[in-house]
Design an enzyme around this catalytic site. Structure first.
Site, PDB file in Angstrom:
ATOM      1  CB  SER A 177     -55.832  -9.713 -43.476  1.00 65.00           C
ATOM      2  OG  SER A 177     -54.569  -9.625 -42.859  1.00 65.00           O
TER       3      SER A 177
ATOM      4  CG  ASN B 203     -51.163   0.767 -37.486  1.00 70.01           C
ATOM      5  OD1 ASN B 203     -51.512  -0.398 -37.670  1.00 70.01           O
ATOM      6  ND2 ASN B 203     -51.467   1.447 -36.389  1.00 70.01           N
TER       7      ASN B 203
ATOM      8  CG  HIS C  91     -82.378  11.678 -78.647  1.00 69.20           C
ATOM      9  ND1 HIS C  91     -82.735  12.151 -77.401  1.00 69.20           N
ATOM     10  CD2 HIS C  91     -81.874  12.751 -79.323  1.00 69.20           C
ATOM     11  CE1 HIS C  91     -82.492  13.463 -77.344  1.00 69.20           C
ATOM     12  NE2 HIS C  91     -81.956  13.840 -78.485  1.00 69.20           N
TER      13      HIS C  91
ATOM     14  CB  SER D 283     -77.041 -20.704 -77.624  1.00 70.14           C
ATOM     15  OG  SER D 283     -78.140 -21.454 -77.128  1.00 70.14           O
TER      16      SER D 283
ATOM     17  CE  LYS E 180     -78.889 -16.413 -79.365  1.00 68.86           C
ATOM     18  NZ  LYS E 180     -79.327 -15.047 -79.513  1.00 68.86           N
TER      19      LYS E 180
ATOM     20  CG  ASN F  77     -75.200 -15.560 -77.880  1.00 67.20           C
ATOM     21  OD1 ASN F  77     -75.946 -15.160 -78.773  1.00 67.20           O
ATOM     22  ND2 ASN F  77     -75.447 -16.639 -77.161  1.00 67.20           N
TER      23      ASN F  77
ATOM     24  CD  GLU G  64     -74.310 -10.629 -74.034  1.00 70.12           C
ATOM     25  OE1 GLU G  64     -75.478 -10.513 -74.373  1.00 70.12           O
ATOM     26  OE2 GLU G  64     -73.733 -11.732 -74.001  1.00 70.12           O
TER      27      GLU G  64
ATOM     28  CE1 TYR H 293     -54.753  -0.069 -40.275  1.00 70.27           C
ATOM     29  CE2 TYR H 293     -55.193  -0.836 -38.044  1.00 70.27           C
ATOM     30  CZ  TYR H 293     -55.124  -1.078 -39.403  1.00 70.27           C
ATOM     31  OH  TYR H 293     -55.421  -2.323 -39.878  1.00 70.27           O
TER      32      TYR H 293
ATOM     33  CD  GLN I 231     -57.354  -7.315 -41.712  1.00 76.81           C
ATOM     34  OE1 GLN I 231     -56.410  -7.115 -40.949  1.00 76.81           O
ATOM     35  NE2 GLN I 231     -58.202  -8.312 -41.556  1.00 76.81           N
TER      36      GLN I 231
ATOM     37  CE  LYS J  47     -54.037  -4.764 -46.470  1.00 74.52           C
ATOM     38  NZ  LYS J  47     -55.025  -4.034 -45.620  1.00 74.52           N
TER      39      LYS J  47
HETATM   40  N1  ARG Z   1     -53.680  -6.563 -41.475  1.00 78.00           N
HETATM   41  C1  ARG Z   1     -53.706  -5.209 -41.068  1.00 78.00           C
HETATM   42  C2  ARG Z   1     -54.303  -4.333 -42.179  1.00 78.00           C
HETATM   43  O1  ARG Z   1     -54.483  -4.807 -43.220  1.00 78.00           O
HETATM   44  C3  ARG Z   1     -52.314  -4.726 -40.792  1.00 78.00           C
HETATM   45  C4  ARG Z   1     -52.279  -3.619 -39.818  1.00 78.00           C
HETATM   46  C5  ARG Z   1     -52.746  -4.104 -38.506  1.00 78.00           C
HETATM   47  N2  ARG Z   1     -52.499  -3.155 -37.488  1.00 78.00           N
HETATM   48  C6  ARG Z   1     -53.026  -3.289 -36.284  1.00 78.00           C
HETATM   49  N3  ARG Z   1     -52.756  -2.382 -35.438  1.00 78.00           N
HETATM   50  N4  ARG Z   1     -53.832  -4.272 -35.986  1.00 78.00           N
HETATM   51  O2  ARG Z   1     -54.619  -3.202 -41.982  1.00 78.00           O
END
Ligand code: ARG
Length: 469
Positions: free
Chosen positions: A24, A111, A157, A278, A284, A286, A291, A318, A323, A326
């Site tokens: 991650s 966690n 309308h 364009s 043009k 635009n 948009e 958890y 993960q 994010k």
């Molecule tokens: N990278 C993990 C997340 O975004 C962090 C927590 C990971 N915890 C675990 N027990 N593997 O959630």
């Protein structure tokens, strides 16, 4: 290859596919400031309750501060084998300050750490988005003030319905954004609750002082249940839902700007700086900004659905599923800020074509309702008035005339109550002028709503400055 902090119970190395699949770091390194701030507060709390000595705490805090400046300067070496931002920073800490670094993770888990980081991130994001919404509102107030008397057709309308002022129309947009601001303030309160201390899921045996950590980090409350705190991401859902509503509103504004700037409407010109051309058609110009704003709503709705799906049916507590919270969060924040900033620029460069708007408002029998209301004033029941005016409109249509082109005698043919004073009510200026009640389209009412709007905006800015963070 640095050892994994959780490597103790493993005999075999991680498969390279698993390594890249679970990684991650590519996105969560964006949380580093929050991660470090959380760790500093955690270390101070551990010293406060006597789990770390004051000297150990000092070493940890200064080590973390140095790491922060390494990252700020772009000199930090991120190591993918260390999975995420948390383990990268913790491992570097031990590298820098030695054995003491290994004590930082006492009474804590990734966690509760990651949930805390993300909440701090979202709290700042909410503030930034509120601020950007206020900037956009401010731009709309400027237009509404300038165009308080400018008359345009109001639609239902997408058919001409009744005349309104441009100021009134623009203030309708600002009302939408005002509710978005309120929603984000409310969501922010639920974001600003601290999970730290929940550890992996069950809390910790160390004598932690959660209120102390919360104060250090600007949290207004500590979570009441450790299982819930490490696992639920409803604050993300709520934030993205708020953001999705903002995008709905922006898409509506964008759509109208696109229509209005088209040749067929000709209501506005958007400045060159906010349009593009364009590559084949030289003539043009635009409205691409509008948009793209309209289209980017799709990303945010997608992010909302993605997060609802991540959370759906997840068992306590958890799971690594979380993960996945994010990227949709970051993308939502980036998209919103980008759209709000460019829209704020664009609304400051919109030029209303007042004559064209006036002519358009005169077409489509926009004052037919005024004629009916005039008749009610002369004692005719509304339904009968409606019927008589309907006939007058049909007659005028057949004659290819506007209602104002009909003579008094012609009008009296539909209701004998009609008198000479009808003509000022059939003028579109008269039509908007009489709608001067709160929430009405009259220039005076629009100016008042701008005054109220500006006062509200100032109060929001002050509230924003005073929030704990
Ligand atoms: N990278 C993990 C997340 O975004 C962090 C927590 C990971 N915890 C675990 N027990 N593997 O959630």
């Amino acid at each position: 290859m640095p050892a994994k902090p959780w490597g103790g119970r493993f005999r075999q190395p991680t498969d390279h596919r698993v390594e890249s699949f679970t990684l991650s770091l590519g996105f969560d390194r964006r949380l580093y400031e929050y991660d470090i701030r959380g760790s500093v507060a955690h270390a101070r709390m551990l010293a406060h309750v006597g789990v770390l000595t004051a000297a150990e705490c000092e070493q940890v805090v200064s080590g973390l501060e140095q790491i922060k400046s390494e990252i700020d300067r772009g000199e930090f070496e991120w190591i993918p084998a260390l999975e995420d931002v948390h383990m990268n920073i913790e491992s570097r800490l031990t590298e820098r300050i030695g054995e003491v670094g290994k004590k930082l993770h006492t009474g804590r888990s990734r966690n509760d750490q990651v949930a805390t980081d993300l909440r701090m991130y979202m709290r700042d994001a909410a503030d930034e988005i509120i601020d950007a919404l206020l900037d956009l509102q401010n731009g709309l107030f400027d237009i509404a003030e300038r165009e308080a008397e400018t008359i345009m057709p109001g639609f239902t309308h997408l058919q001409v319905a009744q005349p309104v002022t441009v100021g009134h129309h623009v203030m309708a947009w600002s009302e939408m954004l005002e509710r978005d601001v309120q929603r984000l303030f409310e969501t922010r309160r639920r974001i600003n609750v601290m999970p730290l201390g929940s550890a992996a899921l069950a809390g910790t045996s160390f004598p932690i002082d959660r209120a102390y950590t919360a104060r250090e980090l600007g949290f207004e409350a500590v979570s009441a249940n450790s299982l819930d705190a490490v696992s639920d991401r409803d604050f993300v859902l709520e934030f993205i839902a708020d953001a999705a509503i903002v995008m709905v509103h922006l898409s509506r504004v964008a759509e109208e700007l696109i229509l209005w700037s088209s040749e067929s409407f000709g209501y506005i010109h958007i400045g060159d700086a906010f349009c593009t051309g364009s590559s084949i058609m030289p003539q043009k110009k635009n409205p691409d900004v509008a948009e793209l704003t309209r289209a980017k709503s799709g990303r945010v709705f997608g992010n909302l659905v993605a997060m609802l799906t991540v959370m759906k049916a997840q068992p306590l507590a958890y799971n690594r599923d979380n993960q996945e919270d994010k990227e949709p969060s970051f993308d939502t924040v980036d998209t919103l800020l980008a759209c709000l900033e460019v829209m704020t620029g664009m609304v400051s460069d919109i030029h209303f074509q007042n004559e064209r708007l006036f002519t358009a408002a005169q077409q489509g029998y926009a004052t037919a309702t005024d004629l009916a209301e005039y008749l009610v004033g002369k004692g005719v029941p509304f339904r009968d008035a409606h019927e008589a005016v309907g006939q007058a409109v049909r007659y005028a249509l057949e004659q290819h005339k506007d209602l104002t082109d009909l003579s008094l005698t012609e009008l009296q043919g539909f209701r004998r109550e009609i008198e000479e004073d009808v003509f000022c009510r059939l003028q579109i200026e008269g039509s908007v002028a009489v709608r001067s009640h709160v929430g009405g389209t009259a220039p005076g009412a629009v100016r008042q709503s701008v005054v109220d709007g500006r006062a509200r905006l100032a109060a929001h800015r002050e509230a924003l400055d005073g929030l704990p963070r």
